[in-house]
Design a protein around this motif. Structure first.
Motif, short mmCIF file in Angstrom:
data_model
loop_
_atom_site.label_atom_id
_atom_site.label_comp_id
_atom_site.label_asym_id
_atom_site.label_seq_id
_atom_site.Cartn_x
_atom_site.Cartn_y
_atom_site.Cartn_z
N THR A 214 -2.94 2.22 3.93
CA THR A 214 -1.85 2.69 3.60
C THR A 214 -1.61 3.23 2.81
N TYR A 215 -1.94 2.59 1.79
CA TYR A 215 -2.12 3.12 -0.01
C TYR A 215 -3.50 4.57 -0.13
N ILE A 216 -4.33 4.58 0.86
CA ILE A 216 -5.03 5.85 0.42
C ILE A 216 -3.77 7.31 1.09
N ALA A 217 -3.44 6.64 2.86
CA ALA A 217 -2.41 7.52 3.12
C ALA A 217 -1.64 7.93 2.76
N ALA A 218 -0.35 6.92 1.41
CA ALA A 218 0.67 7.65 1.23
C ALA A 218 0.53 8.52 0.02
N TYR A 219 -0.39 8.21 -0.44
CA TYR A 219 -0.93 8.49 -1.83
C TYR A 219 -1.52 10.24 -1.78
N HIS A 220 -2.41 10.27 -0.68
CA HIS A 220 -2.34 11.74 -0.42
C HIS A 220 -0.95 12.31 0.19
N GLY A 221 -0.17 11.64 0.45
CA GLY A 221 0.88 12.06 1.21
C GLY A 221 1.95 12.87 0.24
N ALA A 222 1.49 12.47 -0.70
CA ALA A 222 3.02 11.71 -2.11
C ALA A 222 2.50 13.04 -2.42
N LYS A 223 0.69 13.41 -3.03
CA LYS A 223 0.15 14.42 -3.71
C LYS A 223 0.75 15.44 -2.81
N SER A 224 0.34 15.81 -1.57
CA SER A 224 1.05 17.10 -1.35
C SER A 224 1.86 17.98 -0.37
N GLY B 273 0.79 -1.36 -0.05
CA GLY B 273 -0.67 0.01 -0.72
C GLY B 273 0.81 1.60 0.20
N THR B 274 1.34 1.08 0.92
CA THR B 274 2.77 1.98 0.71
C THR B 274 4.18 2.67 -0.46
N ILE B 275 4.28 1.50 -1.15
CA ILE B 275 4.67 1.99 -2.29
C ILE B 275 4.27 2.01 -3.28
N ILE B 276 2.74 1.65 -3.32
CA ILE B 276 2.28 2.08 -4.56
C ILE B 276 1.11 3.26 -4.58
N GLY B 277 1.71 3.70 -3.37
CA GLY B 277 0.71 4.99 -2.71
C GLY B 277 1.03 6.07 -3.41
N VAL B 278 2.93 6.39 -3.38
CA VAL B 278 3.80 6.66 -3.06
C VAL B 278 3.82 7.11 -5.18
N LEU B 279 4.14 6.24 -5.39
CA LEU B 279 4.27 6.11 -6.62
C LEU B 279 2.82 6.57 -6.95
N ALA B 280 2.09 6.28 -7.42
CA ALA B 280 0.78 6.54 -7.35
C ALA B 280 0.77 8.23 -7.45
N GLY B 281 1.00 9.09 -5.92
CA GLY B 281 1.06 10.11 -5.96
C GLY B 281 1.99 10.63 -6.67
N MET B 282 3.28 10.65 -7.14
CA MET B 282 4.25 10.68 -7.88
C MET B 282 3.72 10.54 -9.42
#
Length: 273
Positions: free
Chosen positions: A150-160, A91-100
């Protein structure tokens, strides 16, 4: 200026006293409930399915001393740890990549929006059919469920992440990998840890839920068998163990968070000061 300082000095002791009173009330209320609960148990005023705290502690110590509880804790924590590890990592890895990266985000966002609201326990029969009734099916359920928060949290963290930080790093020649490692992840860590904390709590819930359904060992198994045999003291002892494990795991995660975010927390405290 001196008048303002004097006013602050007068207000601060009152605020500290009020805070201390609130904390004292917060301790006294559950203590009073426990005492009342115990007294009702001693005088036989409790229904059969509610056991006095002293009986719960005695049964818990008996199960711990015999080694029975340790075996069930080991089985449960094995499943919980692997489910949390796999789900949170993916969730964290894919979330960060999806946000980037826009294409990755556009691929995952509809899937997450579609699947996330579905209770993962509802697909337990399918998972049992695909992966069997052993540990693997339980780990799969936890992995899938923990992935989403974990995906949602990492995604929004990377987007912000502050765009100025990204542009500055790019201007000094930082590549994509270095950009993610040195800019995006450190900036997104507060959100990532929020997602991890939610995932941690969810892992304990699912650990017990899956063991209640099909299991031959684990704390959920103890609860199910104790209820069937009307041994409510054993049931409460298992619940107490889950609460202790969950509390310790949460405190450990907060300590890890504090270690990694010490600079951000210090700057935030200075900002408030």
């Amino acid at each position: 200026m001196s008048d303002q300082t004097a006013n602050l000095e007068q207000v601060m002791p009152e605020a500290k006293t009020a805070f201390g009173d609130q904390r004292g009330i917060g301790i006294l209320v559950p203590l009073a409930i426990l005492v009342g609960w115990e007294l009702c148990g001693q005088f036989g005023l409790l229904p059969r399915y509610i056991v006095a705290p002293s009986k719960i502690i005695a049964t818990w110590w008996e199960m711990l001393s015999s080694g029975e509880l340790i075996g069930h804790v080991g089985s449960s924590m094995f499943r919980q740890s692997l489910g949390l590890l796999f789900g949170a990592s993916c969730g964290t890895i894919i979330g960060v990549l999806a946000g980037m990266f826009g294409p990755i985000g556009r691929f995952y966002e509809p899937l997450v929006s579609l699947i996330y609201p579905v209770p993962k326990v509802a697909i337990l029969p399918l998972i049992f059919a695909w992966f069997g009734l052993g540990d693997l099916s339980k780990i799969v359920v936890m992995t899938i469920s923990i992935f989403f928060p974990t995906y949602i949290a990492a995604y929004h963290g990377a987007k912000s992440v502050n765009k100025i930080h990204l542009w500055t790093a790019q201007n000094v020649g930082a590549g994509k990998a270095r950009l993610i490692r040195q800019v995006v992840i450190p900036s997104a860590l507060p959100d990532i840890f929020n997602g991890l904390r939610i995932g941690l709590a969810l892992s304990f819930v699912l650990m017990v839920t899956t063991e209640l359904v099909v299991s031959t060992k684990g704390l959920g198994y103890v609860i199910a068998r104790a209820e069937e045999n009307l041994r409510f003291d054993r049931m409460y002892a298992a619940i107490l163990t889950i609460a202790i494990l969950g509390f310790c795991a949460d405190r450990l995660l907060l300590k890890i968070r504090e270690y990694f975010l010490v600079g951000q927390l210090m700057s935030k405290d200075r900002g408030h000061g």
